[in-house]
Design an enzyme around this catalytic site. Structure first.
Site, PDB file in Angstrom:
ATOM      1  N   GLY A  84       0.817  -1.203   0.000  1.00  0.00           N
ATOM      2  CA  GLY A  84       0.000   0.000   0.000  1.00  0.00           C
ATOM      3  C   GLY A  84       0.849   1.252   0.000  1.00  0.00           C
ATOM      4  CD  GLU A 105       5.764  -0.760   4.258  1.00  0.00           C
ATOM      5  OE1 GLU A 105       4.594  -1.097   4.476  1.00  0.00           O
ATOM      6  OE2 GLU A 105       6.150   0.422   4.292  1.00  0.00           O
TER       7      GLU A 105
END
Length: 241
Positions: A84, A105
């Site tokens: 996301g 991430e």
């Protein structure tokens, strides 16, 4: 329709990019969590994938749904990461790290052949910066590091409040890597590349939440359906599906 339904539509569309035997990076956050649930359903139906989670929260959720997991040490090259974003502009530049997993991430995303962002239309912006930029820092010398962030960000034309993130227990938030996070309310970022370069000069900064030139596509759910933006030689092509 609600924001949650937009997120779900984007997560569902992302499943179309997953192929059998893929090595996947699994993102962190509310929309990525929906994707993990949907992926778990496909795994139960027989889909064969091997996944690297970007946080302990994602690891626990993926394990709960029976998704086969590995690590980047065991599987250092991935085919695709689905994650996301807290903000996304028209050039597929991102701000990430609202969930505190920005370091892992970014490591997972850059170890992947492709990164696809899934989000709802509220996260799409003309200019990054309304969402405070997370900057992950080591605990040693944290005040000195904060001062350096302020000084070098100002040199890059960025000014605003720099706050140490506090967890639900009232203590400083600690990332999975054992670090702290400063949330930097710099406002509109006219030149995110210069800010990114400035932050990299600071020894106490581990990573920042600017993801520049990393995302290859974005899937954005909204009231008019799902839009897919593909990055292509500096020009993005968008279509509604």
């Amino acid at each position: 329709m609600s924001v949650d339904s937009f997120k779900l539509a984007a997560a569902r569309r992302a499943l179309g990019f997953v192929e059998p035997k893929m090595r996947l990076g699994l993102g962190t956050g509310s929309t990525a969590s929906l994707f993990v649930e949907l992926l778990g359903e496909e795994v139960r139906k027989g889909l064969s994938v091997l996944c690297v989670p970007t946080s302990e929260d994602t690891r626990l959720k993926a394990a709960k749904f029976g998704i086969p997991l590995t690590t980047l040490d065991e599987t250092p090259l991935l085919d695709l990461t689905i994650d996301g974003a807290d903000e996304l502009d028209g050039e597929l530049r991102l701000i990430k790290g609202g969930g505190g997993a920005l370091l892992r991430e970014k490591i997972v995303a850059t170890a992947s052949d492709r990164m696809i962002v899934i989000t709802d239309v509220s996260k799409r912006v003309d200019k990054l910066g309304a969402f405070p930029l997370p900057v992950e820092v080591v605990r040693f010398g944290v005040t000195a590091t904060r001062n350096m962030i302020e000084m070098l960000a100002a040199d890059a034309g960025c000014h605003g409040e720099i706050k140490l993130r506090i967890g639900r227990d009232g203590e400083p938030f600690v990332t999975d890597g054992g670090n702290y996070i400063f949330d930097c309310a710099f406002g509109r970022l006219d030149d995110p590349e210069s800010l990114d370069e400035a932050l990299k000069f600071i020894p106490g900064v581990v990573e920042n939440g600017l993801f520049l030139g990393i995302a290859d596509a974005a899937i954005i759910g909204g009231p008019e359906g799902v839009s897919v933006i593909e990055a292509s030689y500096g020009e993005n092509q968008e279509e509604a599906v």
